[in-house]
Write an enzyme that holds these catalytic residues in place. Structure first.
Site, short mmCIF file in Angstrom:
data_model
loop_
_atom_site.label_atom_id
_atom_site.label_comp_id
_atom_site.label_asym_id
_atom_site.label_seq_id
_atom_site.Cartn_x
_atom_site.Cartn_y
_atom_site.Cartn_z
N HIS A 97 0.85 -1.20 0.00
CA HIS A 97 0.00 0.00 0.00
C HIS A 97 0.89 1.25 0.00
CE1 HIS A 97 -2.91 3.05 1.20
NE2 HIS A 97 -2.18 3.31 2.28
N ASP B 129 6.20 22.52 -26.03
CA ASP B 129 6.20 21.14 -25.54
C ASP B 129 7.31 21.04 -24.49
OD1 ASP B 129 6.15 18.26 -25.21
OD2 ASP B 129 5.17 18.17 -27.18
N TRP C 148 7.16 -0.05 3.64
CA TRP C 148 7.65 0.66 2.43
C TRP C 148 9.06 1.16 2.66
CZ3 TRP C 148 8.96 5.78 1.04
CH2 TRP C 148 8.88 6.72 2.05
N SER D 125 12.89 6.64 -13.96
CA SER D 125 11.81 7.41 -14.58
C SER D 125 11.72 8.81 -13.97
CB SER D 125 10.51 6.65 -14.40
OG SER D 125 9.41 7.51 -14.52
N SER D 126 11.79 8.87 -12.63
CA SER D 126 11.69 10.18 -11.96
C SER D 126 12.84 11.09 -12.34
CB SER D 126 11.71 10.00 -10.44
OG SER D 126 10.54 9.41 -10.01
N HIS E 196 13.30 11.85 3.55
CA HIS E 196 12.68 13.10 3.97
C HIS E 196 12.49 14.09 2.83
CE1 HIS E 196 10.54 15.12 7.00
NE2 HIS E 196 10.93 16.21 6.40
N GLU F 34 11.97 13.24 -0.04
CA GLU F 34 10.86 12.59 -0.76
C GLU F 34 9.51 13.09 -0.27
OE1 GLU F 34 10.46 10.65 -3.24
OE2 GLU F 34 8.44 9.85 -2.94
N TYR G 55 8.83 15.99 0.83
CA TYR G 55 8.57 17.31 0.25
C TYR G 55 8.38 17.23 -1.25
CZ TYR G 55 9.55 18.74 4.90
OH TYR G 55 9.50 18.85 6.25
N SER H 215 -1.44 27.34 -4.65
CA SER H 215 -1.10 28.75 -4.88
C SER H 215 -1.65 29.28 -6.20
CB SER H 215 0.42 28.94 -4.85
OG SER H 215 0.94 28.46 -3.65
N HIS I 83 15.21 12.66 12.19
CA HIS I 83 14.07 12.72 13.12
C HIS I 83 13.15 11.52 12.92
CE1 HIS I 83 11.78 15.36 9.98
NE2 HIS I 83 11.42 14.12 9.85
N HIS I 84 13.38 10.75 11.85
CA HIS I 84 12.65 9.48 11.70
C HIS I 84 13.28 8.39 12.56
CE1 HIS I 84 10.28 10.86 8.19
NE2 HIS I 84 11.35 11.60 7.95
N THR J 62 6.87 26.81 6.39
CA THR J 62 5.56 26.23 6.13
C THR J 62 4.47 27.16 6.66
OG1 THR J 62 6.63 24.12 6.52
CG2 THR J 62 4.26 24.08 6.21
N LYS K 183 3.85 29.99 4.32
CA LYS K 183 2.98 29.63 3.19
C LYS K 183 1.52 29.73 3.59
CE LYS K 183 5.56 27.37 -0.01
NZ LYS K 183 5.00 27.56 -1.27
N ARG L 58 2.33 0.67 14.92
CA ARG L 58 1.94 0.52 13.51
C ARG L 58 2.21 -0.90 13.05
NH1 ARG L 58 6.03 4.35 10.22
NH2 ARG L 58 4.80 3.60 8.48
#
Lengths: 371, 529
Positions: B78, B107, B143, B170-171, B254, B256, B258, B269, B303-304, B329, B332, B451
């Site tokens: 998932h 293009d 994951w 690809s990315s 991390h 990732e 963002y 925006s 921090h993870h 943040t 924003k 979890r």
């Protein structure tokens, strides 16, 4: 009479409802846990104020500055003073938050001068405890889930401490600084007891430490907190905090027991004795995968009943139980179980269900195979 | 005027293959954008079905449907499918459609590479889905595929690793394309500081992607060689360190996070000023805030890992750096509110999702602040509180911004208006069921529910029941979204949209192009004053 029954019923019901909806951090039993609780409450108040402020403005604007009530758009789109203001104010709020947090961090990290040091080793999927230093030095045992399989599969009513109960809880004295060294045998686990404000990963090949000083007697429960494979959800932690006298009695009792339980290594066991002991070992260690029926789970865990392994010489069987099978869920039990237990469980497996080899495996054979 | 001219040109140039070959061979940014969007929506449904499998099992205590091992596959897949299959490709789809139109380019810069970066994705997705059927099943290590658990798994793990490699490639190609397009193909007069904010956020995101996708590729390659070629990167017995995997993974992981939210900020925006009929407040501070978030994202990864046992100095550094992210943040959010303030607002579906985004995303921001405080994180790390937190920022954040963007731009893409009534239903159902699903998870986490467990103690029963009901409601609401999409795209129903159906929209695709946007747009570059 009727009334009091109804009242009792209601009470029980609300009690059950409350139990099913536990929603906050557990009552803190250590100073660290109390500090964490405190920090959490303070932060939530600050957040509540910001929440009300920010969304008060937003919803007022949604209400008042709508086109449908004829509000005309103004065209301002820049104001450096405002921008600096709402950069600096949050920064100050954050510093205000970080200060008490820093003090608690330093408190959490101070594992010096403990009264008792205990090593907690994570196994797939149980905990092992070794009392290394202080009163009780030398005590060592495994602690595994004691909830019956039938409660998990729903064949039996679930007990009060469903999934949070073990065969041998960790016992520690009240008001003493207990340092826990964590490590693991296979993958990363995590030793967590929320009431103590403790969570420390247990990393294979490395030793980390944490500590607690429980201020109240009682039984405190936690679970493994790092995904460690199939039975991650089934390796709870139970800590019994007892008075100094009770602890001394428990230590004496453990010493006696371990002296009595030490198997005479030269003893010759017979088939019936080994099978009886092996059944218990099987129930504690093997049943979750290979099942009580010995049938395993199709596609995931192999059957032992009628397995080709039984037809092979016993040496192969002994080797697998001792060393496990790499890249599968089959763990190496050599580090967890005694020679006698391994001999017993293999004897049990080779002489149960439709398996009738009649072989009796002696502890001495396991000892020899370990080399 | 130019819209009319463009339309005339378009007919002359539409000599592309038809049928399936049109889609396989296409080098057109709009076609490729459409492919990306359909692909991500499909993966969104697949990942959603897996999520419902999780919530079905957790509806009641006890094991009802799955074996624990399969449950772990459900949670892991998932996560992988939603992150790499749904959210990221959806944003790339938006970039493909919108970036060229918003900067006045005909293009993308590398049209053939664009085709290739899309067509890698179905291959990766197939590997992931097929892995369910190999012996031992799919990835079951979460994951995050922490070693050494991930070195224990069966061949499903190898398929997962290859899928990650391919999606990473690809990315990276997509990012190179986006950066090149934005830096080289802007219309005359469109300086960097005049670019629409969506373009800005994607430019920054693309740099983040190029910086961290190779890091992920390195981490999973090390897992692969540990598994098969006898290396010991993450095995202490051979001199390695399991925690090193986490450092490398989160150095990718991390930023990732963002990567998955910054383009969402960009969409919001664009939407808020359009429906407030007022220019975006603090444009330049928005750009600087986005850049600050991106830079900070490289120095907060541990921090993870507050519970792995880092040195105290390390813990303090990562705690301080993490709370700092709240500053840009916050800027924003304040700027969006200031944009709404004294505007002339209407609340069509895109605006509903945008306002809803601000409301729920900010709540995810608050819980992020709580989690950043290391002592509190000790209690909450690896509990359902974390699950609640990242679904508030990824579902209510990224996904809601994607919904807002879809409703906002679909008139430009198809030339038709979506069904406004159904769109509003979609918003309210999503919003309500989202909160029913994920709000109770905060309580579960505070109460100490870990979890990734298939079964739980009885004190967690009540909130799990509520969360499961919410999850099924949320899942069903997305079928309504599928119908809304089919109606306005495939079936071509809905009233015709003008070139500029939103009164307050002012970027080039609205002011210079017809609806639907011609197949080839901006042959002649528009001039921006």
């Amino acid at each position: 009479m009727k009334k009091s029954i109804a009242a009792a019923g209601l009470l029980a019901l609300s009690g059950a409802a409350r139990a099913a909806y536990q929603w906050d951090l557990p009552t803190p039993i250590t100073r660290v846990a109390a500090e964490i609780d405190d920090l959490h409450v303070k932060m939530m108040w600050i957040i509540l104020v910001i929440f009300v402020g920010v969304f008060g403005v937003m919803f007022y604007s949604i209400y008042a500055h709508r086109k449908s009530i004829g509000h005309k758009a103004e065209h301002f789109h820049e104001n450096t003073t405002v921008e600096i203001f709402w950069t600096v104010i949050p920064l100050l709020v954050l510093i205000f938050m970080a200060w008490p947090a820093t003090k608690t961090v330093l408190h959490i990290r101070d594992t010096t001068s403990p009264d008792i040091t205990i090593k907690a080793t994570g196994y797939q999927w149980k905990w092992g405890y070794d009392y290394l230093r202080g009163e009780g030095e030398g005590i060592s045992f495994l602690s595994a889930l004691s909830t019956p399989q039938d409660q998990i599969t729903g064949k039996e009513k679930k007990g009060e401490h469903y999934l949070l109960e073990v065969d041998n809880p960790l016992v520690v004295p009240v008001a003493k600084k207990i340092r826990i060294l964590t490590t693991a045998n296979d993958v990363i686990h995590s030793w967590m007891v929320p009431a103590f404000g403790v969570k420390q990963d247990a990393i294979p090949g490395f030793v980390r430490d944490t500590w607690f000083r429980a201020e109240k007697e009682g039984t405190y429960r936690g679970q493994c907190a790092e995904l460690c494979g199939k039975d991650h959800g089934f390796m709870p932690i139970v800590v019994e905090v007892v008075s100094a006298e009770k602890y001394a009695a428990w230590v004496a009792d453990q010493k006696k027991k371990s002296a009595a339980a030490a198997d005479d290594p030269t003893k010759k066991w017979n088939l019936a004795e080994l099978k009886a002991r092996g059944e218990k070992v099987y129930a504690a260690n093997c049943v979750a995968c290979h099942q009580a029926s010995g049938q395993g789970v199709k596609g995931a865990f192999p059957a032992l009943d009628g397995s080709p392994l039984i037809k092979e010489p016993k040496g192969r069987h002994i080797e697998i139980v001792l060393n496990g099978r790499p890249k599968t869920a089959m763990a190496a039990f050599g580090k967890q179980l005694s020679d006698t237990d391994i001999a017993a469980v293999i004897t049990f497996e080779r002489n149960s269900w439709s398996n009738k080899t009649g072989e009796v495996i002696q502890p001495s054979e396991i000892k020899a195979a370990r080399k | 005027m130019s819209a009319v001219i463009d339309h005339g040109h378009a007919h002359d140039h539409e000599h592309h293959p038809s049928g399936i070959m049109r889609w396989i061979t296409t080098t057109n940014h709009k076609d490729i954008g459409t492919l990306y969007l359909w692909f991500s929506f499909t993966m969104f449904l697949v990942g959603g079905i897996l999520a419902l499998g999780i919530r079905a099992e957790l509806f009641q205590p006890g094991l009802q449907f799955w074996h624990p091992e399969f449950f772990n596959q459900l949670t892991s897949m998932h996560g992988l499918i939603m992150v790499f299959g749904a959210i990221m490709p959806a944003f790339v789809g938006f970039a493909n459609w919108q970036v060229p139109m918003m900067i006045g380019a005909p293009d993308m810069a590398f049209a053939r590479m664009n085709n290739w970066s899309f067509w890698l994705l179905p291959v990766a997705a197939t590997l992931l889905v097929v892995s369910f059927f190999v012996p031992g099943g799919a990835v079951a290590a979460g994951w995050t595929i922490y070693a050494p658990l991930s070195t224990q798994m069966g061949p499903g793990m190898d398929l997962g690793i290859f899928a990650l490699h391919i999606m990473g490639a690809s990315s990276i190609m997509g990012s190179i394309n986006i950066i090149t397009t934005i830096l080289n193909m802007r219309a005359p007069g469109m300086t960097l500081m005049k670019m629409p904010l969506f373009v800005w956020t994607w430019l920054i995101t693309a740099y983040l992607l190029i910086a961290v996708m190779p890091v992920l590729a390195g981490a999973v390659t090390m897992v692969l060689t540990d598994r098969h070629f006898g290396t010991s990167f993450f095995n202490a017995a051979g001199g390695g360190d399991p925690v090193m995997f986490q450092h490398i993974f989160w150095f990718f992981g991390h930023p990732e996070v963002y990567i998955m939210i910054l383009p969402g900020f960009g969409i919001i925006s664009q939407v808020i000023p359009a429906f407030a009929r007022k220019p975006l407040f603090g444009y330049s501070s928005m750009v600087y805030a986005t850049a600050s978030i991106a830079i900070l994202s490289f120095i907060v990864w541990a921090h993870h890992m507050f519970t792995v046992g880092m040195p105290t100095a390390g813990v303090l550094f990562f705690m301080y750096a993490t709370v700092l992210i709240a500053v840009p943040t916050g800027v924003k959010v304040f700027n969006w509110l200031a944009t709404m303030w004294r505007g002339s607002m209407t609340f069509e579906t895109p605006m509903l999702f945008a306002v809803g985004f601000i409301f729920v995303f900010t709540m995810g921001g608050f819980t992020g602040l709580i989690l950043a405080i290391m002592p509190i994180d000790i209690q909450l790390q690896d509990t359902y509180y974390v699950v609640a937190h990242f679904h508030y920022v990824l579902v209510a954040g990224s996904l809601f911004s994607l919904f807002a963007g879809f409703y906002f731009w679909v008139p430009k893409w198809t030339g038709r208006m979506y069904d406004e009534t159904l769109g509003k239903w979609h918003f309210w159902l999503s919003m309500i069921f989202f909160n029913i699903t994920f709000f109770p998870m905060h309580f579960l986490g505070l109460a100490g529910m870990p979890r990734r467990i298939p079964d739980y103690a009885l004190q967690f029963a009540g909130f799990n029941e509520i969360a499961s009901i919410g999850a099924f409601g949320f899942g069903l609401s997305q079928l309504l979204f599928l119908w809304i999409i089919l109606k306005v795209t495939v079936l071509g129903r809905g009233e015709k949209a003008g070139a500029k159906p939103w009164e307050g929209a002012d970027t080039l695709e609205w002011t210079h192009l017809a609806s639907p946007a011609p197949y080839h747009s901006f042959h002649e570059q528009p001039v921006v004053k």
